[in-house]
Structure formats: structure tokens, C-alpha cells
Design an enzyme around this catalytic site. Structure first.
Site, PDB file in Angstrom:
ATOM      1  N   ASN A   9       0.798  -1.208  -0.232  1.00 37.78           N
ATOM      2  CA  ASN A   9       0.031   0.052  -0.075  1.00 37.78           C
ATOM      3  C   ASN A   9       1.121   1.335  -0.225  1.00 37.78           C
ATOM      4  O   ASN A   9       1.583   1.539   1.006  1.00 37.78           O
ATOM      5  CB  ASN A   9      -0.751  -0.265   1.168  1.00 37.78           C
ATOM      6  N   LYS A  11      -0.122   4.115  -0.377  1.00 41.19           N
ATOM      7  CA  LYS A  11      -0.792   5.440   0.324  1.00 41.19           C
ATOM      8  C   LYS A  11      -0.423   6.573  -0.527  1.00 41.19           C
ATOM      9  O   LYS A  11      -0.437   6.506  -1.874  1.00 41.19           O
ATOM     10  CB  LYS A  11      -0.211   5.659   1.905  1.00 41.19           C
ATOM     11  N   HIS A  97      -9.528   1.399   5.130  1.00 44.11           N
ATOM     12  CA  HIS A  97      -8.315   1.569   5.839  1.00 44.11           C
ATOM     13  C   HIS A  97      -8.585   2.508   7.191  1.00 44.11           C
ATOM     14  O   HIS A  97      -9.362   3.606   7.041  1.00 44.11           O
ATOM     15  CB  HIS A  97      -7.208   2.125   4.901  1.00 44.11           C
ATOM     16  N   GLU A  99      -6.988   5.015   8.067  1.00 42.96           N
ATOM     17  CA  GLU A  99      -6.656   6.315   7.645  1.00 42.96           C
ATOM     18  C   GLU A  99      -7.882   6.980   7.110  1.00 42.96           C
ATOM     19  O   GLU A  99      -8.195   8.116   7.372  1.00 42.96           O
ATOM     20  CB  GLU A  99      -5.635   6.585   6.825  1.00 42.96           C
ATOM     21  N   GLU A 169      -5.544  -4.242  10.988  1.00 42.65           N
ATOM     22  CA  GLU A 169      -4.155  -3.516  11.071  1.00 42.65           C
ATOM     23  C   GLU A 169      -4.402  -2.713  12.356  1.00 42.65           C
ATOM     24  O   GLU A 169      -5.423  -1.669  12.500  1.00 42.65           O
ATOM     25  CB  GLU A 169      -4.121  -2.321   9.837  1.00 42.65           C
ATOM     26  N   GLY A 175       2.642   2.609  10.731  1.00 42.70           N
ATOM     27  CA  GLY A 175       3.585   3.793  10.524  1.00 42.70           C
ATOM     28  C   GLY A 175       4.251   3.911  12.037  1.00 42.70           C
ATOM     29  O   GLY A 175       5.002   5.222  12.001  1.00 42.70           O
ATOM     30  N   SER A 214       3.699  -1.881  10.264  1.00 39.63           N
ATOM     31  CA  SER A 214       5.171  -1.677  10.510  1.00 39.63           C
ATOM     32  C   SER A 214       5.738  -3.147  10.120  1.00 39.63           C
ATOM     33  O   SER A 214       6.556  -3.589  10.645  1.00 39.63           O
ATOM     34  CB  SER A 214       5.566  -1.553  11.794  1.00 39.63           C
ATOM     35  N   GLY A 235       2.824  -0.887   4.215  1.00 34.17           N
ATOM     36  CA  GLY A 235       3.178   0.428   3.927  1.00 34.17           C
ATOM     37  C   GLY A 235       4.594   0.944   3.698  1.00 34.17           C
ATOM     38  O   GLY A 235       5.126   0.614   2.709  1.00 34.17           O
TER      39      GLY A 235
HETATM   40  P1  13P Z   1       3.205   0.604   7.707  1.00 29.77           P
HETATM   41  O1  13P Z   1       3.601  -0.743   7.076  1.00 29.77           O
HETATM   42  O2  13P Z   1       3.654   1.744   7.013  1.00 29.77           O
HETATM   43  O3  13P Z   1       3.156   0.579   9.167  1.00 29.77           O
HETATM   44  O4  13P Z   1       1.552   0.927   7.174  1.00 29.77           O
HETATM   45  C1  13P Z   1       0.540   0.015   7.301  1.00 29.77           C
HETATM   46  C2  13P Z   1      -0.632   0.040   6.518  1.00 29.77           C
HETATM   47  O5  13P Z   1      -1.319   0.970   6.814  1.00 29.77           O
HETATM   48  C3  13P Z   1      -0.917  -0.501   5.439  1.00 29.77           C
HETATM   49  O6  13P Z   1      -2.074  -0.321   4.668  1.00 29.77           O
END
Ligand code: 13P
Length: 258
Positions: A9, A11, A97, A99, A169, A175, A214, A235
Site C-alpha cells: 500500500n 498510500k 483503511h 486512515e 491492522e 507507521g 510496520s 506500507g
Molecule cells: P506501515 O507498514 O507503514 O505501518 O503501514 C501499514 C498500513 O497501513 C498498510 O495499509
């Protein structure tokens, strides 16, 4: 047997030129180190989908959207429809997601409508659920993910369940560099499988459960070794094609070791 699924992803990252370079680097690596049983998809921003399709069409790497509208077409400024994603060759789309839930007020009902629209057109939804740090500390993890799952799943038949992916997640792991331990992730994912059983009956075994938060080259093996972790939604670490290659190689190392 559920096929492992790794999804990058991106983003809101990468220009078209950067997307092209990434895809070319990845394909060159996969030519000598194929993914084998592992299914791989990239979810770039909408603006890079066509560029990626140009490089990846005919390759083992699938395309995914990061979001989609539940509406078919019309006066919905800023939205992108399922048929538009399909036209660009997407096979998957992330929905719900954290976010988007947090920053855009998406509800589980919105997520279910998006997932239903995707399934109707033959695309596979990746439905995200996960708790905050405060909810975990308050002992509410199971309650939160059970509610999100039940309200975000579209109605579906048993065969269709194989088209659905659920990504656990935990928000505190996204992140932050703090990955859930394999035991923490497995505990919640086993619980999600029980919830799926109650909702879907025999179709529950077909749903693939990803972990996200992560994930990197060092954590992927022990996570994927867990019985209810069928893949990862990655991510930051997957923004670099070579790191993604290492992640894929590390999964395979584990699979072939005695
Ligand atoms: P990270 O791998 O940067 O923690 O992000 C995870 C994520 O939100 C994937 O959709």
C-alpha cells in the site's frame, strides 16, 4: 489452502516516473526470484495506476486500488468508481483503511457498500479493521474488531467468500515501527476467524486474513508462520522495491526450511 497475499500500500507516495522505476526493478527481481505460491499486488495512488498497468500487465503482480466509491457513476466529485478501477486492470481494492475511517469519516456501513460494489464487478475487497492503542489498553480489542468486521462485510455466498480479504491492522502499529508480535496478531486473527465462522459459516475458511502495521523484512517470517496470518498489507517498507523483494524472499526462505 489459502494462497498467501502480500499487498504493497503506497498510500500517497510516488510520481508516475517513480512508479515505473519501482515496477521495472520489481519485475527484474521477480524474473530471477519468482514469488512462487505468494500472490503479490501493488496499491498505488490512482494517478499511477495506468503507468503501473503499462509495466505490470501480463506479469504475476496484480494491481489494487486504495479506495473506491460505492456508487456506479454520477455527480460525485473526487470519487472513482469500481468500473474505472476495473478498466485500469485492478484485481483488488483496499476498503475501510483506518486512515480513511479516521480522516474521512468512513463508517463500516460505507465500507460494506464499497465491498459489495467491488464483488458485484468481480474485484476483490481488502476490508481493514483494527483497534487504537487506547482501545487495546481498555481491553476492547475483540469488541472493536468484531463490530467492525460484522458491519463491514457485505452479504455474500460461500463461494464468494474466497474473493474477500480481511486485513487486521492495529492502528497503534501503523507507521509507528512497532509491529504487533506474531502472538498478538495471531490472537486477534484467530478471533476474527471465529467471528467469520459465525457470520459466514463454511465460507469463513476461504477468507484470507492479512496482518498490517510496520511489517518489514525482519518481522514477516514469524508473522506468516502463524496459522491465521495469510499475508500482509505493507506500507512504508514496501515503498522500496528492493525491500519488498527481501520481504518476499524471507517468506519463501521460511516456507522451504525444514
Ligand atoms: P506501515 O507498514 O507503514 O505501518 O503501514 C501499514 C498500513 O497501513 C498498510 O495499509
Amino acid at each position: 489452502m489459502r494462497r498467501p497475499l502480500i499487498v504493497a500500500n503506497w498510500k500517497m507516495h510516488k510520481s508516475r516516473a517513480e512508479a515505473r522505476e519501482y515496477a521495472e526493478t520489481l519485475l527484474a527481481a521477480l524474473a530471477t526470484a519468482p514469488t512462487g505460491e505468494i500472490e503479490l499486488a501493488i496499491a498505488p495512488p490512482f494517478t499511477a495506476l495506468e503507468t503501473l498497468a503499462g509495466v505490470l500487465t501480463g506479469s504475476p503482480v496484480a494491481l489494487a486500488g486504495q479506495n473506491v466509491s460505492s456508487m456506479a457513476e454520477g455527480a460525485f466529485t473526487g470519487e472513482v468508481s469500481v468500473s474505472m478501477l476495473k478498466d485500469l486492470g485492478c484485481r483488488y481494492c483496499i476498503v475501510g483503511h483506518s486512515e480513511r475511517r479516521a480522516q474521512h469519516g468512513e463508517t463500516s456501513a460505507d465500507v460494506a457498500a464499497k465491498a459489495a460494489a467491488l464483488l458485484k464487478e468481480g474485484l476483490r475487497p481488502i476490508i481493514c479493521v483494527g483497534e487504537t492503542q487506547a482501545q487495546r489498553e481498555a481491553g476492547q480489542t475483540e469488541k472493536i474488531v468484531a463490530e467492525q468486521l460484522a458491519a463491514s462485510l457485505p452479504a455474500m455466498s460461500t463461494p464468494t467468500a474466497g474473493e474477500v480479504v480481511v486485513a487486521y491492522e492495529p492502528i497503534w502499529a501503523i507507521g509507528t515501527g512497532v509491529t504487533a508480535t506474531p502472538e498478538q496478531a495471531q490472537e486477534v486473527q484467530a478471533f476474527l476467524r471465529v467471528c467469520l465462522n459465525k457470520i459466514l459459516g463454511e465460507g469463513a475458511d476461504r477468507v484470507r486474513l492479512q496482518y498490517g502495521g510496520s511489517v518489514g523484512p525482519d518481522s514477516i517470517r514469524s508473522l506468516m508462520n502463524q496459522p491465521d496470518i495469510d499475508g500482509a498489507l505493507i506500507g512504508s517498507a514496501a515503498l522500496d522495491a528492493r525491500t519488498l523483494e527481501t520481504i518476499l524472499a524471507n517468506i519463501q526462505l521460511e516456507n522451504t526450511s525444514p
